[in-house]
Design a protein around this motif. Structure first.
Motif, short mmCIF file in Angstrom:
data_model
loop_
_atom_site.label_atom_id
_atom_site.label_comp_id
_atom_site.label_asym_id
_atom_site.label_seq_id
_atom_site.Cartn_x
_atom_site.Cartn_y
_atom_site.Cartn_z
N CYS A 89 -3.51 -0.66 -3.79
CA CYS A 89 -4.60 -1.44 -3.16
C CYS A 89 -5.62 -1.86 -4.23
O CYS A 89 -6.15 -2.97 -4.17
CB CYS A 89 -5.28 -0.61 -2.08
N ALA A 123 -3.64 -1.64 5.11
CA ALA A 123 -3.69 -1.07 3.76
C ALA A 123 -4.88 -0.13 3.65
O ALA A 123 -5.95 -0.41 4.21
CB ALA A 123 -3.79 -2.19 2.74
N CYS A 124 -4.71 0.98 2.90
CA CYS A 124 -5.75 2.01 2.87
C CYS A 124 -6.98 1.58 2.08
O CYS A 124 -8.09 2.01 2.35
CB CYS A 124 -5.18 3.30 2.29
N GLY A 125 -6.76 0.74 1.06
CA GLY A 125 -7.91 0.31 0.25
C GLY A 125 -8.27 1.30 -0.85
O GLY A 125 -9.19 1.03 -1.63
N ASN A 126 -7.60 2.43 -0.91
CA ASN A 126 -7.96 3.45 -1.90
C ASN A 126 -6.88 3.78 -2.91
O ASN A 126 -7.18 4.30 -3.98
CB ASN A 126 -8.32 4.76 -1.18
N CYS A 158 0.84 -1.21 0.00
CA CYS A 158 0.00 0.00 0.00
C CYS A 158 0.87 1.26 0.00
O CYS A 158 1.90 1.32 0.66
CB CYS A 158 -0.92 -0.02 1.21
ZN LIG Z 1 -3.43 1.59 -0.23
#
Ligand SMILES: [Zn+2]
Length: 351
Positions: free
Chosen positions: A64, A57-60, A48
């Motif tokens: 990710c 992990a940010c997921g954005n 990430c």
């Molecule tokens: Zn991320």
């Protein structure tokens, strides 16, 4: 609920070691603790670009996003083809191809890492390879992986995951830093199961030996048919009719084959694993100790334990290891079960 919450201390320790992370880590522990999910989360965290304060992990970010879509250029997952198919397919078609799908990680999969490891990373960052389950490699595959582990490419991290770390080549184990994953607290595990919508969470958790993901799988997979059928017989103790018990269980085992068998493993093997746990609990109760697996049925365990012959129980428990070993392909399942139940019934006829 995130698997990190089940193993929060371990997660924090991993994050604390991020800057000086060894080249290879081996996540090991019982089946069903969430080791694979944890290793994946850690891989995501390493890749990430803007991780959160606790390292998640940010997921954005783009990294990710790629990882979620399964096309991150700096990430590889080595797992048996059969597992990958089970993950993707979940019942839809796939049947024809899954006949041939390998249960093992193949040497070609390991060799294919060569190119991956010898080009620069796309994001000038790290490369991560998750190997799951690491015991699904034969000797030559393991040796091929060993070569890679011995000549670490800069910025590359291997995360191996294993339910049976003791079966790995010692040379592989010695190349990895151990990350033992412990059974989470019952409280955290029950919260996890409640969030996952599992009924009877406490019962499944003890049947799963405290492993929450295994408990979830058991609770949602209809395993109770097998367990309840077994309990209906073994709780009879001295009044058990061995031949009738064998006939009844044989029916259940046969009905369990087919689709469920393909998904959850051979039913006779699963039945013998439950039988072994039942015998283990009888031994505990007989010794005046708390039962480990059949906690919800503890009163019945204790009642049955009181009338069985302790020496016979010890011998039969040992023998049950053999039953378990031979349970995958018994020549005749009915005879196999008759043999088992005659042995079990004999525990109660030694006055
Ligand atoms: Zn991320």
């Amino acid at each position: 609920m995130n698997v990190i919450e089940l193993h929060y201390n371990l997660w924090s320790q991993l994050q604390a070691r991020r800057e000086r992370l060894p080249h290879a880590l081996l996540f090991s522990g019982l089946r069903g603790l969430g080791k694979f999910a944890l290793a994946r989360q850690f891989a995501a965290s390493l890749l990430c670009e803007t991780p959160l304060a606790d390292g998640t992990a940010c997921g954005n970010c783009p990294a990710c996003g790629w990882l979620a879509q399964g096309n991150h250029p700096d990430f590889r997952l080595l797992q048996p083809e059969a597992l990958a198919e089970a993950e993707e397919g979940e019942g839809e078609q796939g049947k024809e191809s899954s006949k041939k799908a390998s249960q093992q990680i193949t040497i070609d999969q390991v060799r294919a890492l060569d190119d991956f490891l010898h080009v620069g990373t796309h994001r000038q960052g790290l490369r991560v390879v998750v190997v799951h389950p690491a015991e699904a490699m034969n000797r030559s595959t393991a040796n091929a992986l060993l070569k890679t582990l011995e000549e670490p490419a800069a910025g590359t991290h291997f995360l191996l995951v294993s339910n049976e770390a003791e079966r790995l080549l010692p040379t592989i184990r010695s190349r990895c830093q151990a990350v033992p994953v412990a059974v989470p607290s019952a409280e955290a595990a029950e919260r996890w199961l409640a969030a996952a919508g599992v009924m009877d969470a406490r019962r499944w958790l003890s049947l799963a030996g405290g492993a929450p993901l295994l408990a979830e799988e058991l609770g949602s997979s209809g395993e109770s048919q097998l367990i309840d059928a077994l309990l209906a017989q073994v709780t009879r103790g001295a009044s058990l009719d061995a031949l009738a018990a064998a006939a009844a269980l044989d029916k259940v085992v046969k009905a369990e084959k087919g689709e469920r068998g393909a998904q959850h493993g051979p039913p006779m093997k699963r039945l013998m694993e439950w039988a072994q746990k039942w015998l283990f609990d009888l031994g505990m109760a007989r010794a005046g100790l708390p039962v480990r697996y059949f906690v919800s049925e503890a009163a019945q365990v204790e009642r049955v334990a009181r009338c069985c012959d302790p020496r016979g129980l010890l011998a039969f428990s040992r023998k049950s290891l053999q039953y378990r070993r031979h349970s995958e392909h018994p020549l005749n399942s009915r005879l196999f079960l008759e043999d088992f139940f005659l042995g079990y019934a004999a525990l109660f006829n030694r006055r």
